[in-house]
Design a protein around this motif. Sequence first.
Motif, PDB file in Angstrom:
ATOM      1  N   UNK A 181      22.891   1.970  -2.663  1.00 51.89           N
ATOM      2  CA  UNK A 181      22.690   1.301  -3.949  1.00 51.89           C
ATOM      3  C   UNK A 181      21.466   0.402  -3.970  1.00 51.89           C
ATOM      4  N   UNK A 182      21.231  -0.299  -2.890  1.00 49.01           N
ATOM      5  CA  UNK A 182      20.147  -1.277  -2.865  1.00 49.01           C
ATOM      6  C   UNK A 182      18.763  -0.642  -2.865  1.00 49.01           C
ATOM      7  N   UNK A 183      18.694   0.661  -2.707  1.00 53.85           N
ATOM      8  CA  UNK A 183      17.417   1.373  -2.804  1.00 53.85           C
ATOM      9  C   UNK A 183      17.060   1.686  -4.243  1.00 53.85           C
ATOM     10  N   UNK A 225      36.900   1.626  -6.903  1.00 55.82           N
ATOM     11  CA  UNK A 225      36.125   2.028  -5.716  1.00 55.82           C
ATOM     12  C   UNK A 225      34.674   1.575  -5.836  1.00 55.82           C
ATOM     13  N   UNK A 226      33.957   1.721  -4.731  1.00 55.65           N
ATOM     14  CA  UNK A 226      32.544   1.376  -4.711  1.00 55.65           C
ATOM     15  C   UNK A 226      31.712   2.406  -5.474  1.00 55.65           C
ATOM     16  N   UNK A 227      30.495   2.006  -5.854  1.00 58.51           N
ATOM     17  CA  UNK A 227      29.572   2.934  -6.482  1.00 58.51           C
ATOM     18  C   UNK A 227      28.910   3.753  -5.378  1.00 58.51           C
ATOM     19  N   UNK A 272      29.524   7.788 -14.224  1.00 59.94           N
ATOM     20  CA  UNK A 272      28.293   8.243 -13.589  1.00 59.94           C
ATOM     21  C   UNK A 272      27.116   7.414 -14.107  1.00 59.94           C
ATOM     22  N   UNK A 273      26.285   6.965 -13.173  1.00 59.86           N
ATOM     23  CA  UNK A 273      25.131   6.130 -13.491  1.00 59.86           C
ATOM     24  C   UNK A 273      23.851   6.776 -12.980  1.00 59.86           C
ATOM     25  N   UNK A 274      22.786   6.617 -13.739  1.00 60.76           N
ATOM     26  CA  UNK A 274      21.484   7.008 -13.222  1.00 60.76           C
ATOM     27  C   UNK A 274      20.700   5.744 -12.894  1.00 60.76           C
ATOM     28  N   UNK A 275      19.714   5.913 -12.015  1.00 56.72           N
ATOM     29  CA  UNK A 275      18.931   4.769 -11.580  1.00 56.72           C
ATOM     30  C   UNK A 275      17.580   5.242 -11.058  1.00 56.72           C
ATOM     31  N   UNK A 276      16.635   4.335 -11.047  1.00 59.38           N
ATOM     32  CA  UNK A 276      15.315   4.607 -10.489  1.00 59.38           C
ATOM     33  C   UNK A 276      15.282   4.119  -9.046  1.00 59.38           C
ATOM     34  N   UNK A 277      14.649   4.907  -8.186  1.00 60.02           N
ATOM     35  CA  UNK A 277      14.559   4.534  -6.778  1.00 60.02           C
ATOM     36  C   UNK A 277      13.345   3.648  -6.541  1.00 60.02           C
TER      37      UNK A 277
END
Length: 121
Positions: free
Chosen positions: A105-107, A42-44, A93-98
């Motif tokens: 996702x692209x944000x 599936x998609x993220x 599960x992934x973490x990311x900076x905005x």
Amino acid sequence: VQLQASGGGLVQAGGSLRLSCAASGRTINSYDMGWFRQAPGKERDFVARISQSGSSTYYADSVKGRFTISRDNAKNTVYLQMSSLKPEDTAVYYCAAAYASGYIKTSFGSWGQGTLVTVSS
């Protein structure tokens, strides 16, 4: 900023887990931070987002009322407390900076390695 998620594992339905996202390279206090998840095939998908100060949080409808995102800027760490887990929460599960507003996702960027959460029925 480099991000590393941890805390995943195998848990029974109805159980709880707390994920951590440790940052290095620079401080995270100038970024909103977020959690996403990706189930097999599936998609993220967006899970949660927290503002720089931690005063504002946003959740996907699927986790609202069960998951809580928080942050400790002094420890350069973001958390995801997950309760009342369901088999459909099984994902990496992934973490990311905005780097922009929004919940897609692209944000976000600076994706760390994810941590696998498996919820058994």
